[in-house]
Design a protein around this motif. Sequence first.
Motif, short mmCIF file in Angstrom:
data_model
loop_
_atom_site.label_atom_id
_atom_site.label_comp_id
_atom_site.label_asym_id
_atom_site.label_seq_id
_atom_site.Cartn_x
_atom_site.Cartn_y
_atom_site.Cartn_z
N PHE A 199 53.68 -71.77 -55.01
CA PHE A 199 54.69 -71.47 -53.98
C PHE A 199 54.05 -71.69 -52.61
CE2 PHE A 199 56.02 -68.37 -57.42
CZ PHE A 199 57.12 -69.11 -57.83
N PRO A 240 53.50 -71.04 -48.87
CA PRO A 240 53.86 -69.98 -47.93
C PRO A 240 54.78 -70.52 -46.83
CG PRO A 240 51.50 -69.94 -48.37
CD PRO A 240 52.04 -71.20 -48.99
N ALA A 241 55.69 -69.68 -46.39
CA ALA A 241 56.65 -69.97 -45.32
C ALA A 241 57.72 -70.98 -45.73
CB ALA A 241 55.97 -70.40 -44.03
N HIS A 242 57.60 -71.53 -46.93
CA HIS A 242 58.66 -72.37 -47.47
C HIS A 242 59.60 -71.50 -48.31
CE1 HIS A 242 57.86 -76.59 -46.53
NE2 HIS A 242 56.57 -76.29 -46.52
N ALA A 243 60.67 -72.13 -48.80
CA ALA A 243 61.65 -71.42 -49.61
C ALA A 243 61.27 -71.42 -51.09
CB ALA A 243 63.02 -72.04 -49.42
N TYR A 272 59.33 -69.78 -53.20
CA TYR A 272 59.32 -68.54 -53.96
C TYR A 272 60.72 -67.94 -54.06
CZ TYR A 272 58.46 -63.56 -54.93
OH TYR A 272 58.49 -62.29 -55.44
N THR A 273 61.41 -67.85 -52.94
CA THR A 273 62.73 -67.22 -52.95
C THR A 273 63.72 -68.04 -53.78
OG1 THR A 273 63.24 -68.29 -50.82
CG2 THR A 273 62.38 -66.05 -50.75
N TYR A 274 63.65 -69.34 -53.63
CA TYR A 274 64.50 -70.27 -54.38
C TYR A 274 64.29 -70.08 -55.89
CZ TYR A 274 67.06 -74.76 -53.98
OH TYR A 274 68.00 -75.75 -53.98
N TYR A 314 61.47 -79.02 -57.41
CA TYR A 314 60.25 -78.90 -56.60
C TYR A 314 59.94 -80.17 -55.82
CZ TYR A 314 58.96 -81.00 -61.00
OH TYR A 314 58.96 -81.78 -62.11
N ARG A 319 46.40 -68.79 -48.56
CA ARG A 319 46.45 -68.05 -49.82
C ARG A 319 47.89 -68.01 -50.35
NH1 ARG A 319 43.94 -62.20 -49.03
NH2 ARG A 319 44.58 -62.15 -51.22
N THR A 320 48.03 -68.17 -51.62
CA THR A 320 49.36 -68.05 -52.22
C THR A 320 49.21 -67.73 -53.71
OG1 THR A 320 51.55 -69.02 -52.41
CG2 THR A 320 49.69 -70.50 -52.80
N VAL A 321 50.32 -67.82 -54.45
CA VAL A 321 50.28 -67.54 -55.88
C VAL A 321 50.93 -68.69 -56.63
CG1 VAL A 321 50.39 -65.04 -55.50
CG2 VAL A 321 52.51 -66.32 -55.88
#
Lengths: 357, 357, 357, 357
Positions: free
Chosen positions: D102, D104-107, D109-111, D120, D308-310
């Motif tokens: 995901f 960061p600051a993009h959609a 994760y929420t998407y 993707y 950092r992200t997941v």
Amino acid sequence: MSDNTFGHLFRFTTWGESHGPAIGAVVDGVPPGLAVNEADIQQWLDKRRPGQSKYTTQRKEPDQVKILSGVFEGVTTGTPVSLLIENVDQRSRDYGDIKDKFRPAHADYTYHMKYGLRDYRGGGRSSARETALRVAAGGIARKVLGDGIEIRGGLVQMGPHVVDRDRCNWDETANNPFFCPDPVAAEEWATYLDGVRKDGSSVGAVIEVVASGVPVGWGAPVYGKLDADLAAAMMSINAVKGVEIGSGMASAALRGEDNADEMAMNNDGTVRFLSNHAGGVLGGISSGQDVVVRFAVKPTSSILKPRRTVTVDGQDTEIVTKGRHDPCVGIRGVPVGEAMMACVLADHMLRHRGQCG
Amino acid sequence: MSDNTFGHLFRFTTWGESHGPAIGAVVDGVPPGLAVNEADIQQWLDKRRPGQSKYTTQRKEPDQVKILSGVFEGVTTGTPVSLLIENVDQRSRDYGDIKDKFRPAHADYTYHMKYGLRDYRGGGRSSARETALRVAAGGIARKVLGDGIEIRGGLVQMGPHVVDRDRCNWDETANNPFFCPDPVAAEEWATYLDGVRKDGSSVGAVIEVVASGVPVGWGAPVYGKLDADLAAAMMSINAVKGVEIGSGMASAALRGEDNADEMAMNNDGTVRFLSNHAGGVLGGISSGQDVVVRFAVKPTSSILKPRRTVTVDGQDTEIVTKGRHDPCVGIRGVPVGEAMMACVLADHMLRHRGQCG
Amino acid sequence: MSDNTFGHLFRFTTWGESHGPAIGAVVDGVPPGLAVNEADIQQWLDKRRPGQSKYTTQRKEPDQVKILSGVFEGVTTGTPVSLLIENVDQRSRDYGDIKDKFRPAHADYTYHMKYGLRDYRGGGRSSARETALRVAAGGIARKVLGDGIEIRGGLVQMGPHVVDRDRCNWDETANNPFFCPDPVAAEEWATYLDGVRKDGSSVGAVIEVVASGVPVGWGAPVYGKLDADLAAAMMSINAVKGVEIGSGMASAALRGEDNADEMAMNNDGTVRFLSNHAGGVLGGISSGQDVVVRFAVKPTSSILKPRRTVTVDGQDTEIVTKGRHDPCVGIRGVPVGEAMMACVLADHMLRHRGQCG
Amino acid sequence: MSDNTFGHLFRFTTWGESHGPAIGAVVDGVPPGLAVNEADIQQWLDKRRPGQSKYTTQRKEPDQVKILSGVFEGVTTGTPVSLLIENVDQRSRDYGDIKDKFRPAHADYTYHMKYGLRDYRGGGRSSARETALRVAAGGIARKVLGDGIEIRGGLVQMGPHVVDRDRCNWDETANNPFFCPDPVAAEEWATYLDGVRKDGSSVGAVIEVVASGVPVGWGAPVYGKLDADLAAAMMSINAVKGVEIGSGMASAALRGEDNADEMAMNNDGTVRFLSNHAGGVLGGISSGQDVVVRFAVKPTSSILKPRRTVTVDGQDTEIVTKGRHDPCVGIRGVPVGEAMMACVLADHMLRHRGQCG
């Protein structure tokens, strides 16, 4: 608010004229994760496609649908599904005469007066070609509804000839070019319609669409009535002049005790109705019975008989509408009616889930 | 999207149950500067008010409308017009029995299954009392339309008895309790309905509503069809099971040459139609002819005849619906149908002006 | 489409002028079975009610809300909830002077030019009194959201004076008349606002509203963005001139690496963000973090300082707006902003459920 | 209600992902008789097109628009205008890494959490590519508005660097790659942005859009406020975090007497304002002054700095977003903001005409 959109949560917007490069629909609100491909939709378009028998127009419209968005790796993504059908057999020369004359019973005059101009090639947006997009959207709606809901339609009247209900069987609709559930009537209609066609005339029809498996509880008590939306859906189909739910217009002649569908308990604790005058809708909400809708399609307006009319310039004249027209457009209204039933139900399924969980 | 709102630019939202303190409507999108007062609206409510003859319910509902907003110094301000009618004769004890049983042909069962609960006092939102608000909103819609458009309705069928068109005259609808345009039929119906009432039964009806003076050009070619909106409007009225435009369901039996309304020029350069099978709507757009709509109302569901049903707890039982009910609710459907016609036309007038100027 | 309705599935329509007999709201789409009574709603109205300190208008508006429909035996029925607030302290004589002059920074001139007339008593629909109805609708929205979602608002700037974030604590908003989370700032503001008021002037403010407990997934990627709806919601409040989500206008000055809220896994398998520049919304969809919105309210337009303006008849003149006005209307904007947050979230909760189950 | 539609009477629906075969828009409600061709629309798309300087992404997207319907013989017909742009430079291999992480600051994760899946490849519907369709729809909206209304936009802040208003001239926006009205700032920004780009970073911006020639009277007092719709329009653009009208957030710090735009009569009997803190909107209705909107765009989220992200599978990780990204996406937001202004105004023009004639 849009004059070219149908539905609320499950909704679709159509665009395109019969003589432009293509027509299309944008289907919005589709739940994510549904397996949908072009063949799923194409099967319903093929049912509507003209030129399959001598009883429908001989125009060649392969009506191959393309999915341009909203499906990824075979499943819906929850974003708009864009469907496109290219126009391949336009033959605009066939329509030369209608540029200057208003065809009676067509939208030519009203269209011209509303907009101050009109795309005279094939009726513009008033062309029945737009209904192909309803059928395509209906294919997606069926996916939303799932396998538990079955929607079947057929012709129950052609001209003055009505089916015999005792002979009707929905499986028979696949065995004749009229989607007629009564095999005996279907044979008689073949002869009858041949005569109509050779006479350069046309005839109307009544279509019945039945949805089985609809759960109790879809719809709403006042302006969001399931049957109000079905009425708008069917009346919005080209050439439709009447819509009935259940006993329909005949309800007027019934007594209260005959009309009231009695209820009783099944052994498994569910409720059954002893009749279905209501057509599966009580107070605007589905009852769990079959949802039954009928609509009347007027005779094809394009006929070889000369009719009095006026020119765009305000002169009295006559017109004969040549071209390749269906002697009974009602036949091709069957898959369109099925599709609109599917779209209304899918919309109400999502609306019910939104409010009531 | 709202299940309790009708219309787009001219639109109204209704609220209230028959047994709460009041019912009301919020009418939005009203053009500014129209002279409107309570008496303008009250005249239409009085036409619908029950208890005016022995053929309608003896409930006393004065149905006095109050304007709470949107009118200042006698004219509309362009802001929402809030209309309120207090409930004064509720007699909720009459409805005690229906708390535990589902009345056949009513919305009791579907309502309960949808929401998990229901206001059993008089049907909640499913009460025909809601239609008083349509009539009130229609009073404002008529102001929007102006004096050039006349809307008249009447009963053209009661039970199996149909008017004789040769005897019909819209002025006659003011002279009998049935809004019947045929004075001979009206007399016969009086005797007939007396029998139905004494028998503890009920009967259906067909209402016709005609709008004269509608200009050519209102409506739109596809989902914004004038007749699609009329179909939804009429089907959303309580107990309606069928809607027809022009020749309606009978269109199916017509030949193309008979159905096509021929056109000719008048001496003054305007166009006239030689018949009106279309009912004033071609391709979803008004043609300038009379807009003609009919709808069938099923027989009153509340009758004194015992009917089989089930209890809320899942037991088989019987029910007799006492109370003060109309033997033919279709009668009071006449002003409601007129009002819905007015609301649809007012909406399309503004929509047409918005897009086409 | 309505200019007086907010929301889609959870939606409300407001009506009424500050000087008519009453104002009201119709809240539609409410799920059935929620326990709601008048006291549940009244608590929020009391928070907004004027006259509670010397810093808000001394008009006496008890703002007692009545529920007229949609609630039966203490729970919502799924049908429209009609809310009514009577106007009791109208004192229309205070407004006599503004009948003939357009007040600068008010809607007088634009209103008059749009509609050709205006209800000059208190601003008609442009009166901030309309916001009481938003607060009432918000009370129902909170019921829809349930206890898991907490919405809190406060004043974070008054005139040029900004709170110190290190001193802020939402619980402090209950302890001062400004809903200020910084107790030191609150004391300073008291002196400051006294001076403004005695000077016959007014001042603006910034309100922050935070919603905690919003699950990830509400909203949509394009025009149905959660933050687009929040922006419309807040900008539709009287006197609001700017709306920010998360870092808001200050985002412009950030570098990409500073703005991107990093993510990491929690031990329980859930995701956490290491910062919240996004304000809880990524790509229009809630992220599970706090949803953070700020909006700027301009200074009260009704002031005792004379300002140049024109008359309705087109003459240059001056105006001083007497009456009982708030020196900082932003204060009373706090419960209104909270209510609009609740309404937007309730709508998106139902919309998400409708499409995604 | 649709999450992919903007507007009411003038409205458009967009569809398509950046990595499908095409993207498109259906523009509905267009008045008939307007001269529109592809070049009229293409000029605005060319202004937004990437790759025109080293400061925007080097992706090659010719963005050639095709009109598939709704225009006949060079003029609009009043029916839906379907616009299509083929995707030609998709390079989906660039996006391989983001399939499993995901950003960061993009959609992302929420998407993923909303729909349970996501396209993707380039962000699906969250791609800024969708904004090309807004620009195209805006081209038609400008035709609806006519030549009397001029809409101009520019960058008034890049990162922390703000233009000097004394040096600003809208004509200068054509002379630099930043649409900056201040020529001195534009030169400084060139050096500044070069540094940002070489650093693998990104920066935000503030865009101002001004509409001149808007007549007094468009909009409505409550939820149909012109500025509420502008706020939703701008906040719905990718990466926007704040919206201001007129003095915007700075209004909070003003005194009432400074904020109130005084009025005076011109010799010709028209009204003039002596300042424009209101930004051309009073009480939600246009005042006849310039309509002034500003919005903040956050820094491009795709940067070369590791963050950092997941992962989709729930593992902590880092990500570096390679590809061809704009160091300041705000630049290309200028034509998008202009287009949204045009669409909001066109919608309100038709809405005003519908209600008020």
